[in-house]
Design a protein around this motif. Structure first.
Motif, PDB file in Angstrom:
ATOM      1  N   ILE A  93       0.868  -1.165   0.000  1.00 61.09           N
ATOM      2  CA  ILE A  93       0.000   0.000   0.000  1.00 61.09           C
ATOM      3  C   ILE A  93       0.915   1.228   0.000  1.00 61.09           C
ATOM      4  N   PRO A  94       0.742   2.113  -1.005  1.00 64.11           N
ATOM      5  CA  PRO A  94       1.639   3.267  -1.081  1.00 64.11           C
ATOM      6  C   PRO A  94       1.494   4.184   0.129  1.00 64.11           C
ATOM      7  N   LEU A  95       2.615   4.677   0.623  1.00 66.66           N
ATOM      8  CA  LEU A  95       2.633   5.466   1.858  1.00 66.66           C
ATOM      9  C   LEU A  95       3.697   6.546   1.742  1.00 66.66           C
ATOM     10  N   ARG A  96       3.363   7.722   2.237  1.00 62.84           N
ATOM     11  CA  ARG A  96       4.352   8.811   2.291  1.00 62.84           C
ATOM     12  C   ARG A  96       4.907   8.951   3.703  1.00 62.84           C
ATOM     13  N   ASN A  97       6.116   9.519   3.808  1.00 62.51           N
ATOM     14  CA  ASN A  97       6.744   9.855   5.099  1.00 62.51           C
ATOM     15  C   ASN A  97       6.954   8.631   5.979  1.00 62.51           C
ATOM     16  N   MET A  98       7.370   7.537   5.353  1.00 56.57           N
ATOM     17  CA  MET A  98       7.528   6.288   6.095  1.00 56.57           C
ATOM     18  C   MET A  98       8.444   6.465   7.307  1.00 56.57           C
ATOM     19  N   HIS A  99       8.032   5.835   8.410  1.00 52.52           N
ATOM     20  CA  HIS A  99       8.800   5.817   9.668  1.00 52.52           C
ATOM     21  C   HIS A  99       8.915   7.188  10.321  1.00 52.52           C
ATOM     22  N   THR A 100       7.921   8.042  10.080  1.00 52.41           N
ATOM     23  CA  THR A 100       7.810   9.290  10.836  1.00 52.41           C
ATOM     24  C   THR A 100       6.434   9.289  11.514  1.00 52.41           C
ATOM     25  N   ALA A 101       6.179  10.320  12.321  1.00 54.06           N
ATOM     26  CA  ALA A 101       4.876  10.422  12.988  1.00 54.06           C
ATOM     27  C   ALA A 101       3.788  10.841  12.005  1.00 54.06           C
ATOM     28  N   GLY A 102       4.201  11.238  10.797  1.00 46.64           N
ATOM     29  CA  GLY A 102       3.239  11.773   9.835  1.00 46.64           C
ATOM     30  C   GLY A 102       3.081  10.901   8.601  1.00 46.64           C
ATOM     31  N   GLU A 103       2.999   9.597   8.792  1.00 47.15           N
ATOM     32  CA  GLU A 103       2.773   8.701   7.651  1.00 47.15           C
ATOM     33  C   GLU A 103       1.409   9.011   7.032  1.00 47.15           C
ATOM     34  N   ILE A 104       1.338   8.927   5.702  1.00 43.77           N
ATOM     35  CA  ILE A 104       0.082   9.226   4.990  1.00 43.77           C
ATOM     36  C   ILE A 104      -0.244   8.088   4.025  1.00 43.77           C
ATOM     37  N   VAL A 105      -1.490   7.655   4.045  1.00 38.73           N
ATOM     38  CA  VAL A 105      -1.970   6.726   3.015  1.00 38.73           C
ATOM     39  C   VAL A 105      -3.244   7.288   2.405  1.00 38.73           C
ATOM     40  N   ASP A 106      -3.652   6.681   1.294  1.00 39.14           N
ATOM     41  CA  ASP A 106      -4.951   6.983   0.694  1.00 39.14           C
ATOM     42  C   ASP A 106      -5.821   5.759   0.965  1.00 39.14           C
ATOM     43  N   LEU A 107      -6.934   5.956   1.635  1.00 40.57           N
ATOM     44  CA  LEU A 107      -7.759   4.824   2.078  1.00 40.57           C
ATOM     45  C   LEU A 107      -8.253   3.989   0.897  1.00 40.57           C
ATOM     46  N   ARG A 108      -8.354   4.592  -0.277  1.00 42.00           N
ATOM     47  CA  ARG A 108      -8.798   3.832  -1.462  1.00 42.00           C
ATOM     48  C   ARG A 108      -7.801   2.733  -1.819  1.00 42.00           C
ATOM     49  N   ASP A 109      -6.511   2.976  -1.455  1.00 43.37           N
ATOM     50  CA  ASP A 109      -5.497   1.964  -1.774  1.00 43.37           C
ATOM     51  C   ASP A 109      -5.629   0.735  -0.879  1.00 43.37           C
ATOM     52  N   ILE A 110      -6.159   0.931   0.322  1.00 43.45           N
ATOM     53  CA  ILE A 110      -6.426  -0.223   1.190  1.00 43.45           C
ATOM     54  C   ILE A 110      -7.536  -1.045   0.554  1.00 43.45           C
ATOM     55  N   GLU A 111      -8.537  -0.342   0.041  1.00 46.57           N
ATOM     56  CA  GLU A 111      -9.679  -1.025  -0.587  1.00 46.57           C
ATOM     57  C   GLU A 111      -9.223  -1.811  -1.816  1.00 46.57           C
ATOM     58  N   SER A 112      -8.385  -1.205  -2.662  1.00 49.64           N
ATOM     59  CA  SER A 112      -7.976  -1.927  -3.876  1.00 49.64           C
ATOM     60  C   SER A 112      -7.096  -3.127  -3.518  1.00 49.64           C
ATOM     61  N   THR A 113      -6.314  -2.994  -2.460  1.00 49.26           N
ATOM     62  CA  THR A 113      -5.501  -4.129  -2.012  1.00 49.26           C
ATOM     63  C   THR A 113      -6.408  -5.266  -1.543  1.00 49.26           C
ATOM     64  N   ALA A 114      -7.400  -4.896  -0.730  1.00 45.91           N
ATOM     65  CA  ALA A 114      -8.328  -5.909  -0.205  1.00 45.91           C
ATOM     66  C   ALA A 114      -9.101  -6.579  -1.345  1.00 45.91           C
TER      67      ALA A 114
END
Lengths: 329, 340
Positions: free
Chosen positions: A295-316
């Motif tokens: 699942i694509p994610l920005r700012n990995m391993h910081t307190a401000g990680e960001i995902v797009d919830l639609r990507d969780i849905e497409s993965t599922a």
């Protein structure tokens, strides 16, 4: 996502996250338990090859390694914490109970190079306690604290999205499967991924699976990152891993399914190790072909990680399609 | 006499005050809140630079705390819908990487992005990312999407993060100088005829001088916060001052030589009343006294400050007992200065 990210689970001390995840997994699997290393495992009956689903429960953080006068703690990273981002960061200290604290910023008048990242030897935690040693034993874990929050569209930020989004994708996949027939499943929400993947490796041995699908996060492109390294796009769909260490047939089957079902996806090409549990699961004992969905994610391993919830849905959706297809094959 | 456990009745306002957005030059929400919380009958006016002047009449003594906070200002929107920004006031970028902010009048949430450490070469991992490479990510996909909600010149504040922790400690953004505003407000509630200036733009040079010019007080007392570096590994004078050490009364800083007579008076008052007080052991920092003391032909100034760790960051730390000491010392000093 809010429930999952509210639970703490720094590598090696995943109890809180495990309890939350187990509660959610019980809605889909009958025999949920924690294994010898602490991973949450469960199964779902079905017909066809037995497929192992893995996502990791743990999150990066710190471990307390020393006490200083004045209620300060010395810490070491637990997993690949980004030391550049810790100054003035609010934290939760998981001592005899949970305490709040903060990582001091370097005082401005003291000589320090404002261009340099802090180093772990200099990083402290301010507890405000007069006797921190009594309340916070050595080895206590520390997690980053930031409130989960929705951004524009379907974007969502919280610490520990790596890899609670993976856990969420598996749970969502099970929800999509519902009572529908699929291949038999072994689910493992594994501990200690961020410190080497011991949890997944141990749990996979008992899964007695024929193949494995690992769900983790990977790099979404952001300014400053090379497109060939950060190959994902927030909102661009599930990333299907292609690598010499991953099973080519599975990767290709996943891509074909995504196309056929109009599930947004991108291909993530790696030249060897994936840096995920997929590397470890293959060393668990029996030969176990692996595929990796990220699942694509920005700012990995910081307190401000960001995902797009639609990507969780497409993965599922892609996982559910695969498990259904393999169940009828 | 000093009452160690005395909790001024409006102490619970601190969280609300800290949460208000008020980057320098955009102090409106803080000013409006303070006006709404003034004691009944307080006369006030707002000057053209944004200073809020309460009970400005025939006063001899002016008390001052600044409303503004350090923050960020949007300078450009990229094609990808990300916001380039600059600092308003002195902030080290190490203190906000990966942190949440709220942008503009609609408090749009965003995150300050960083390229993950995994993707950096060994050398780059030890460096902070260049300021010009940083962006605020509000979740917009394009310039158009972002521009509908944000414009260059909008300011951004840090996620408040107000938290009480440890034994009487508080962490939050904007404690500099909302704790000063709270103390000044409390002084207004407990004294009649006290002249208070809630000043604007302190973090970018200061508008307080204009208020001082208009009021022409005999002297001014600045209620502020000041850097403490009482951390392990920092010893002696380099610690500057200590949390738990009480009110900080400097004799000099980078902006001002404080009036000797006022300094000694404050210190001896503190001693007599048993109020914990300390001075700064490093000549550092500056505050509104810098511009006030040369205004209107010269106004003697004194500062009484709450010692804070991590000043100018999203997580300023103070101890509530120090704020109580500042309140009681300022209260005593004002009474003495106006009794003559």
């Amino acid at each position: 996502m809010r429930t999952l990210t509210a639970a703490a689970g720094v590598s090696g001390r995943e109890e809180d996250a495990a309890e939350t995840a187990a509660r959610l997994l019980r809605q889909h699997c009958g025999d949920v338990r924690r294994d010898a290393l602490g991973s949450v495992v469960g199964t779902r009956p079905g017909r066809g090859p037995r497929i192992l689903l893995d996502a990791h429960l743990d999150q990066i953080g710190m471990a307390v390694v020393g006490h200083e006068p004045g209620g300060f703690l010395r810490v070491a990273p637990c997993g690949g914490m980004d030391a550049r981002c810790v100054a003035a960061q609010s934290v939760i200290i998981h001592g005899r109970r949970d305490f709040r604290g903060i990582i001091p910023a370097a005082p401005p008048h003291l000589k320090h190079d404002g261009e340099k990242s802090p180093e772990w030897n200099d990083i402290l935690i301010d507890t405000g306690l007069s006797d921190a040693a009594a309340e916070i034993p050595l080895g206590s874990r520390v997690s980053l604290c930031a409130p989960p929050r929705r951004l524009l569209g379907e974007r969502f930020t919280a610490p520990s999205l790596d890899d609670r989004t993976g856990v969420a994708a598996i749970l969502r996949c099970l929800e999509l499967l519902g009572d529908k027939p699929a291949c038999p499943l072994a689910v493992q929400l594994s501990v200690q991924e961020e410190v080497g993947g011991a949890g997944a490796r141990a749990a996979a041995f008992r899964a007695e699976a024929d193949e494995a699908l690992v769900v983790d996060v990977s790099f979404a492109w952001a300014p400053g990152a090379a497109r060939e390294e950060a190959q994902g796009t927030l909102g661009g769909g599930v990333m299907i891993g292609v690598s010499p260490t991953l099973d080519e047939t599975m990767s290709e089957a996943l891509e074909a399914l995504a196309r056929r079902n109009n599930i947004p996806y991108t291909i993530e090409v790696m030249s060897g190790r994936t840096g995920t549990n997929a590397d470890r699961i293959q060393q668990s004992g029996p030969a176990l072909p692996c595929a990796l969905l990220s699942i694509p994610l920005r700012n990995m391993h910081t307190a401000g990680e960001i995902v797009d919830l639609r990507d969780i849905e497409s993965t599922a959706r892609l996982m559910a399609a695969y498990l259904t297809e393999r169940g009828t094959a | 006499m000093y009452e160690e456990q005395y909790q001024p009745p409006h102490s619970h306002w601190l969280e609300e005050l800290c949460a208000l957005p008020g980057v320098s030059g955009r102090e409106g929400p803080v000013r409006d809140w303070i006006i709404a919380h003034l004691p009944a009958g307080a006369a006030y006016r707002v000057d053209p630079l944004g200073n809020l002047i309460v009970n400005g009449g025939q006063e001899k003594v002016m008390l001052c705390a600044h409303m503004d906070e350090v923050g960020l200002i949007v300078t450009h929107i990229t094609d990808e819908g990300l916001l380039k920004f600059d600092h308003v006031g002195g902030i080290e970028r190490a203190a906000y990487l990966g942190r949440q902010v709220f942008v503009g009048k609609n408090a749009l949430p965003g995150v300050i992005g960083v390229v993950p450490v995994h993707l950096l070469r060994a050398e780059a991992k030890k460096q902070l990312p260049a300021q010009e490479s940083l962006c605020i990510d509000i979740g917009a996909d394009s310039r158009e999407a972002a521009a509908r909600l944000v414009k260059p010149g909008d300011t951004a504040t840090f996620e408040p993060g107000f938290t009480r922790f440890g034994e009487g400690f508080v962490q939050s953004k904007a404690l500099d100088d909302r704790v000063g505003c709270l103390i000044l407000l409390e002084l207004l509630w407990q004294n009649t005829g006290l002249c208070a200036v809630f000043s604007a733009r302190e973090e970018v040079g200061g508008a307080a001088a204009a208020a001082a010019f208009a009021l022409r007080p005999r002297c001014a007392v600045i209620i502020e916060t000041t850097t403490a570096s009482d951390l392990p590994g920092v010893s002696g004078a380099q610690r500057v001052c200590e949390l738990g050490g009480g009110a900080v009364v400097p004799f000099m800083d980078r902006g001002t030589m404080y009036a000797r007579e006022l300094y000694e008076r404050a210190m001896s008052l503190a001693k007599k009343a048993g109020i914990p007080a300390q001075t700064k052991s490093v000549i550092a920092g500056a505050n509104d006294a810098h511009t006030i003391h040369t205004s209107a032909g010269g106004i003697p100034c004194i500062a009484i400050s709450v010692p804070c760790r991590n000043l100018h960051s999203p997580g300023v730390v103070m101890r509530e007992s120090d704020a109580r000491a500042v309140f009681q010392l300022a209260d005593l000093l004002w009474k003495e200065l106006t009794a003559q």
